[in-house]
Write a protein that holds these residues in place. Structure first.
Motif, short mmCIF file in Angstrom:
data_model
loop_
_atom_site.label_atom_id
_atom_site.label_comp_id
_atom_site.label_asym_id
_atom_site.label_seq_id
_atom_site.Cartn_x
_atom_site.Cartn_y
_atom_site.Cartn_z
N THR A 225 0.80 -1.25 0.17
CA THR A 225 0.11 0.11 -0.11
C THR A 225 0.93 1.30 0.02
OG1 THR A 225 -0.09 -0.14 2.40
CG2 THR A 225 -1.97 -1.19 1.26
N CYS A 285 -18.31 2.25 2.86
CA CYS A 285 -17.47 1.39 2.20
C CYS A 285 -18.18 0.69 0.66
CB CYS A 285 -17.36 -0.04 3.05
SG CYS A 285 -16.42 -1.16 2.16
N PHE A 287 -17.65 -1.57 -1.06
CA PHE A 287 -17.45 -3.10 -1.33
C PHE A 287 -18.75 -3.68 -0.52
CE2 PHE A 287 -13.26 -1.43 -1.30
CZ PHE A 287 -12.81 -1.76 -2.77
N ARG A 294 -13.97 -7.19 5.12
CA ARG A 294 -12.73 -7.09 5.32
C ARG A 294 -11.93 -5.98 5.00
NH1 ARG A 294 -10.03 -12.35 3.30
NH2 ARG A 294 -8.23 -10.75 2.82
N LYS A 295 -12.54 -5.25 3.78
CA LYS A 295 -11.90 -4.25 3.18
C LYS A 295 -12.06 -3.01 3.81
CE LYS A 295 -10.81 -5.52 -1.35
NZ LYS A 295 -11.87 -6.09 -1.99
N CYS A 296 -13.23 -3.00 4.69
CA CYS A 296 -13.30 -1.61 5.67
C CYS A 296 -13.05 -2.05 7.08
CB CYS A 296 -14.65 -0.98 5.45
SG CYS A 296 -15.98 -2.34 5.71
N MET A 345 -9.14 1.17 -5.36
CA MET A 345 -10.56 0.48 -4.94
C MET A 345 -11.40 0.90 -6.03
SD MET A 345 -11.00 3.20 -1.66
CE MET A 345 -12.70 3.10 -1.71
N SER A 350 -4.94 -4.96 -5.74
CA SER A 350 -4.61 -5.12 -4.50
C SER A 350 -2.98 -4.52 -4.04
CB SER A 350 -4.65 -6.51 -4.20
OG SER A 350 -3.80 -7.22 -4.74
#
Ligand code: DAH
Length: 367
Positions: A225, A285, A287, A294-296, A345, A350
């Protein structure tokens, strides 16, 4: 090749002979320049060097017949030399000419062409343009500034005093060998696009609405990241009576444009030296639509940008050049967002390093 008459020798001294032979060599060289085919080469050879009716042979005979005995040896030697020189010229020019001829023979214009690959926007540039055009539709103009920046614009004028701990949040790559200069003139790689806020205000009086896309640099170790180079879009709006609700309305609208109209925004208190008050903006979020995933990190919210009302101290620095930025009369808001994160996003990427790898297998997916 036309048949020319036999030139006459005016005298038999060395200088006259040299000049006459140089003239012959030059005219042979001129003619050989046009040879493009094997046939042309043969014609040239016959014309100049043919044993029976070649030009050298005829001239040689004519000149030797009338020459005094003591000049014959000098003339003979020069003919031998000239013959060698013409042969050499012929080989050289014919070699080049036949290359052209062969390439021409090999060109088959009935074959299908090679279609050049169409370029496509890099996902980062695509995202950058998308964000910029959302603000252009709201009447913002676009500004840019230098990536190699001075300490003054990157920090001091944005209300980061020398040695202030707020500087530690942006691990800076500095240009070497600047120690002799006063701190504010030392060069560094800009750590954010915010310095262009100052540059833009110095250039023009209020009102001002501006977005600033660009590349920024930090001494961060690369991981999934983080990248030492990344991209930001900065925003700045200054006018009379600009309030925090203008900021909220503008960013809420921009996030809905970018991620879809069902996206919600919320503002949390934060700190930046150049805004007061400052806020971090979160969006629901994208997603899980705010349910938690999991993403948020199961919070239902994703933090996306920093913003706030321009600190009067910042206007103070600008006023040295543009007195109209009087914090008693005008106010403004600013914001800054990381484009890499938004691109990741939006496109489900990823690992940030994919954006900088130049791998065609990755990039072709965005064509
Ligand atoms: N320059 C900040 C950074 O890179 C981001 C930012 C925050 C920009 C708040 C702004 C702002 O204009 O108002 O961390």
């Amino acid at each position: 090749m036309t048949h020319e008459s036999i030139p006459q020798l005016a005298a038999y001294d060395e200088a006259t002979l040299d000049a006459a032979f140089r003239e012959l060599l030059l005219s042979a060289q001129r003619e050989s320049g046009g040879i493009a085919t094997a046939e042309g080469k043969e014609q040239f050879r016959l014309y100049w060097l043919g044993r029976k009716q070649g030009r050298l042979k005829s001239i040689g005979e004519a000149w030797l017949k009338t020459a005094p005995a003591e000049a014959k040896k000098a003339i003979g030697q020069r003919f031998n030399q000239l013959k060698e020189q013409i042969e050499q010229t012929l080989e050289e020019n014919a070699a080049m000419g036949s290359g052209v001829a062969r390439a021409a023979d090999a060109l088959d214009i009935t074959l299908p062409g090679i279609r050049p690959g169409m370029g496509a926007e890099h996902p980062l540039i695509k995202t950058l343009h998308e964000v910029v055009s959302i603000f252009e539709r709201m009447g913002y103009s676009v500004g840019v500034g230098p990536e190699v920046e001075t300490d003054y614009y990157n920090f001091e004028s944005l209300n980061f005093p020398p040695n202030h701990p707020a500087r530690d949040t942006q691990d800076t790559l500095v240009v070497a060998g600047q120690e002799k200069k006063p701190l504010r003139e030392r060069l560094l790689l800009r750590t954010h696009t915010s310095p262009v806020q100052i540059r833009a205000m110095e250039q023009q009086p209020p009102p001002l609405r501006l977005v600033i896309p660009g590349k920024v640099h930090r001494n961060d170790a690369a991981d999934a990241t983080h990248s030492p180079i990344f991209h930001q879009v900065e925003g700045l709006c200054v006018d009379t009576n600009i309030t925090f609700s203008d900021l909220k309305g503008t960013l809420d609208h921009a996030m809905k444009e970018l991620f879809g109209s069902s996206v919600k925004t919320r503002f949390f208190p934060s700190f930046f030296p150049f805004t007061e008050p400052s806020a971090d903006v979160q969006i629901s979020c994208i997603f899980c639509a705010g349910k938690g995933c999991r993403k948020c990190k199961h919070s239902g919210w994703i933090e996306l940008l920093g913003c706030g009302m321009v600190d009067p101290a910042v206007f103070g620095f600008v006023r040295e050049k543009q007195p109209a930025y009087d914090p008693k009369k005008i106010s403004g808001f600013a914001f800054g967002m990381g484009i890499d994160r938004i691109a990741m996003m939006k496109y489900g990427i990823s690992d940030i390093s994919l954006l900088y790898s130049g791998d065609m297998r990755f990039l072709e997916q965005f064509a």
